[in-house]
Design a protein around this motif. Structure first.
Motif, PDB file in Angstrom:
ATOM      1  N   ILE A   7       9.241  17.164 -37.551  1.00 29.87           N
ATOM      2  CA  ILE A   7       9.689  18.267 -36.688  1.00 29.87           C
ATOM      3  C   ILE A   7      10.330  17.733 -35.416  1.00 29.87           C
ATOM      4  N   LEU A   8      11.498  18.230 -35.094  1.00 27.93           N
ATOM      5  CA  LEU A   8      12.162  17.940 -33.829  1.00 27.93           C
ATOM      6  C   LEU A   8      12.160  19.217 -32.999  1.00 27.93           C
ATOM      7  N   VAL A   9      11.412  19.207 -31.900  1.00 28.94           N
ATOM      8  CA  VAL A   9      11.389  20.358 -30.988  1.00 28.94           C
ATOM      9  C   VAL A   9      12.623  20.286 -30.105  1.00 28.94           C
ATOM     10  N   LEU A  10      13.270  21.411 -29.883  1.00 28.40           N
ATOM     11  CA  LEU A  10      14.593  21.398 -29.254  1.00 28.40           C
ATOM     12  C   LEU A  10      14.738  22.538 -28.252  1.00 28.40           C
ATOM     13  N   ASP A  11      15.499  22.273 -27.201  1.00 31.13           N
ATOM     14  CA  ASP A  11      15.879  23.325 -26.257  1.00 31.13           C
ATOM     15  C   ASP A  11      17.232  22.959 -25.665  1.00 31.13           C
ATOM     16  N   ILE A  12      18.050  23.949 -25.394  1.00 32.32           N
ATOM     17  CA  ILE A  12      19.353  23.695 -24.774  1.00 32.32           C
ATOM     18  C   ILE A  12      19.465  24.486 -23.477  1.00 32.32           C
ATOM     19  N   GLU A  13      20.292  23.981 -22.575  1.00 34.07           N
ATOM     20  CA  GLU A  13      20.645  24.714 -21.367  1.00 34.07           C
ATOM     21  C   GLU A  13      22.150  24.896 -21.353  1.00 34.07           C
ATOM     22  N   THR A  14      22.566  26.095 -21.030  1.00 30.77           N
ATOM     23  CA  THR A  14      23.983  26.446 -21.081  1.00 30.77           C
ATOM     24  C   THR A  14      24.433  27.063 -19.758  1.00 30.77           C
ATOM     25  N   VAL A  15      25.722  26.937 -19.481  1.00 31.69           N
ATOM     26  CA  VAL A  15      26.306  27.495 -18.258  1.00 31.69           C
ATOM     27  C   VAL A  15      27.657  28.116 -18.595  1.00 31.69           C
ATOM     28  N   SER A  16      28.218  28.825 -17.647  1.00 37.04           N
ATOM     29  CA  SER A  16      29.572  29.357 -17.830  1.00 37.04           C
ATOM     30  C   SER A  16      30.545  28.189 -17.970  1.00 37.04           C
ATOM     31  N   PHE A  52      30.064  34.853 -13.810  1.00 39.79           N
ATOM     32  CA  PHE A  52      29.191  33.798 -13.305  1.00 39.79           C
ATOM     33  C   PHE A  52      27.746  34.035 -13.740  1.00 39.79           C
ATOM     34  N   ASP A  53      27.329  35.292 -13.757  1.00 36.09           N
ATOM     35  CA  ASP A  53      25.940  35.621 -14.081  1.00 36.09           C
ATOM     36  C   ASP A  53      25.631  35.559 -15.568  1.00 36.09           C
ATOM     37  N   ARG A  54      26.616  35.896 -16.410  1.00 37.70           N
ATOM     38  CA  ARG A  54      26.281  36.150 -17.813  1.00 37.70           C
ATOM     39  C   ARG A  54      27.034  35.320 -18.845  1.00 37.70           C
ATOM     40  N   ALA A  55      28.146  34.706 -18.465  1.00 35.85           N
ATOM     41  CA  ALA A  55      28.986  34.041 -19.462  1.00 35.85           C
ATOM     42  C   ALA A  55      28.268  32.906 -20.177  1.00 35.85           C
ATOM     43  N   GLY A  56      27.346  32.243 -19.508  1.00 34.18           N
ATOM     44  CA  GLY A  56      26.684  31.083 -20.083  1.00 34.18           C
ATOM     45  C   GLY A  56      25.880  31.367 -21.332  1.00 34.18           C
ATOM     46  N   ILE A  57      25.461  32.604 -21.527  1.00 38.63           N
ATOM     47  CA  ILE A  57      24.642  32.908 -22.708  1.00 38.63           C
ATOM     48  C   ILE A  57      25.492  33.200 -23.947  1.00 38.63           C
ATOM     49  N   GLY A 189      15.626  30.166 -16.114  1.00 40.18           N
ATOM     50  CA  GLY A 189      16.927  30.225 -16.763  1.00 40.18           C
ATOM     51  C   GLY A 189      17.995  30.935 -15.956  1.00 40.18           C
ATOM     52  N   SER A 190      17.587  31.916 -15.145  1.00 46.97           N
ATOM     53  CA  SER A 190      18.570  32.677 -14.376  1.00 46.97           C
ATOM     54  C   SER A 190      19.230  31.846 -13.277  1.00 46.97           C
ATOM     55  N   LYS A 191      18.634  30.695 -12.940  1.00 44.56           N
ATOM     56  CA  LYS A 191      19.158  29.870 -11.855  1.00 44.56           C
ATOM     57  C   LYS A 191      20.015  28.708 -12.341  1.00 44.56           C
ATOM     58  N   VAL A 192      20.060  28.488 -13.646  1.00 42.74           N
ATOM     59  CA  VAL A 192      20.723  27.296 -14.176  1.00 42.74           C
ATOM     60  C   VAL A 192      22.199  27.250 -13.800  1.00 42.74           C
ATOM     61  N   ASN A 193      22.898  28.360 -13.933  1.00 40.07           N
ATOM     62  CA  ASN A 193      24.336  28.361 -13.636  1.00 40.07           C
ATOM     63  C   ASN A 193      24.599  28.014 -12.177  1.00 40.07           C
ATOM     64  N   GLN A 194      23.810  28.597 -11.282  1.00 43.61           N
ATOM     65  CA  GLN A 194      23.983  28.316  -9.857  1.00 43.61           C
ATOM     66  C   GLN A 194      23.656  26.858  -9.540  1.00 43.61           C
ATOM     67  N   VAL A 195      22.551  26.353 -10.091  1.00 46.08           N
ATOM     68  CA  VAL A 195      22.148  24.975  -9.820  1.00 46.08           C
ATOM     69  C   VAL A 195      23.208  23.997 -10.322  1.00 46.08           C
ATOM     70  N   TYR A 196      23.822  24.316 -11.451  1.00 49.46           N
ATOM     71  CA  TYR A 196      24.840  23.429 -12.019  1.00 49.46           C
ATOM     72  C   TYR A 196      26.151  23.496 -11.249  1.00 49.46           C
ATOM     73  N   GLU A 198      26.999  25.112  -8.339  1.00 50.52           N
ATOM     74  CA  GLU A 198      27.023  25.149  -6.875  1.00 50.52           C
ATOM     75  C   GLU A 198      26.208  24.035  -6.233  1.00 50.52           C
ATOM     76  N   GLU A 199      25.272  23.433  -6.983  1.00 50.20           N
ATOM     77  CA  GLU A 199      24.394  22.421  -6.385  1.00 50.20           C
ATOM     78  C   GLU A 199      24.505  21.069  -7.081  1.00 50.20           C
ATOM     79  N   ASP A 200      25.400  20.954  -8.063  1.00 49.22           N
ATOM     80  CA  ASP A 200      25.573  19.699  -8.801  1.00 49.22           C
ATOM     81  C   ASP A 200      24.226  19.194  -9.308  1.00 49.22           C
ATOM     82  N   GLY A 201      23.468  20.103  -9.918  1.00 41.56           N
ATOM     83  CA  GLY A 201      22.083  19.804 -10.264  1.00 41.56           C
ATOM     84  C   GLY A 201      21.839  19.511 -11.732  1.00 41.56           C
ATOM     85  N   LEU A 202      22.725  18.757 -12.376  1.00 42.43           N
ATOM     86  CA  LEU A 202      22.572  18.487 -13.809  1.00 42.43           C
ATOM     87  C   LEU A 202      21.249  17.782 -14.111  1.00 42.43           C
TER      88      LEU A 202
END
Length: 238
Positions: A7-16, A52-57, A189-196, A198-202
């Motif tokens: 089993i490989l457990v997996l998660d992704i993070e997405t942005v606009s 900005f708020d919703r495109a990432g999904i 999850g709601s903060k990921v787009n802003q952190v990426y 606007e804050e260069d938070g990869l």
């Protein structure tokens, strides 16, 4: 139940895909405006702001910036978990690295993917972005020509529903209900787009994604009435 070692457990993070609506290619803007017109918009925001708020999904308008994975290690008796993240600004290079990892590290006939809400989000999003970049879909992700019982996908949210499809149950709620300690930060999850954008938070987002993988792995064990993994047996690998 699948063998833990497969089993490989997996998660992704997405942005606009772009920092703002104005930076989108002209040909794509009209498609977003059409899409956004059907979205719930209780605050009545301009459709351009919803980008900005919703495109990432949505895989058509977003991109993947982090893929975190967890591997169960049962080689020394006690079950341990090794967690790794792939993260990059260049989505194509990220996806190629992940696909190579799947092919080189696992027996493709035995590999099973596990994610929370993976069947609705992570797995199809990965497939769509792979196709957009012209990268062949790995066998474990592909549904083409497979019977339902041949698809090796585990979804912990689906497991928790027990056939009830009335509502979404978040990973955070499940960890709370099941008494699973979490090392997660105050990020969600709601903060990921802003952190990426606007804050260069990869790097910060990659850490958050790894924490989600740890939580998903523990939930999977709980749902199968197996012992959870002590923190000292959870390690990060390069």
């Amino acid at each position: 139940m699948s063998n833990l070692r497969d089993i490989l457990v997996l998660d992704i993070e997405t942005v606009s895909g772009y920092p703002t609506f104005d930076e989108m290619p002209e040909g794509l803007k009209s498609h977003w405006l059409r899409k956004a017109g059907f979205l719930r918009n209780e605050d009545e925001k301009p459709l351009e702001e919803l980008y900005f708020d919703r495109a990432g999904i949505y895989a058509e308008f977003g991109k993947i910036i982090v893929i975190a994975v967890g591997i169960f290690d049962v080689s020394k008796g006690d079950t341990a978990l090794r967690v790794k993240s792939f993260h990059a600004h260049d989505e194509k290079s990220l996806l190629l690295e992940f696909v190579m990892f799947l092919r080189e590290r696992f027996d493709q006939d035995r590999l099973t993917l596990c994610a929370h809400n993976g069947k609705e989000f992570d797995f199809p999003y990965l497939c769509r972005r792979l196709i957009i970049h012209g990268i062949p879909i790995p066998s474990v992700l592909s549904l083409s020509g497979k019977k339902p019982w041949e698809v090796k996908h585990i979804d912990t949210m689906e497991m928790w529903k027990f056939g009830d499809y009335k509502s979404f149950t978040s990973l955070d709620l499940l960890t709370h209900l099941l008494g699973i300690s979490s090392s997660k930060s105050d990020m969600d999850g709601s903060k990921v787009n802003q952190v990426y954008h606007e804050e260069d938070g990869l790097t910060r987002i990659a850490e958050y994604c790894c924490q989600d993988v740890e939580a998903t792995a523990q939930v999977y064990l709980k749902l199968n009435t197996l012992p959870t993994i002590p923190n000292e047996l959870i390690t990060r690998v390069p």
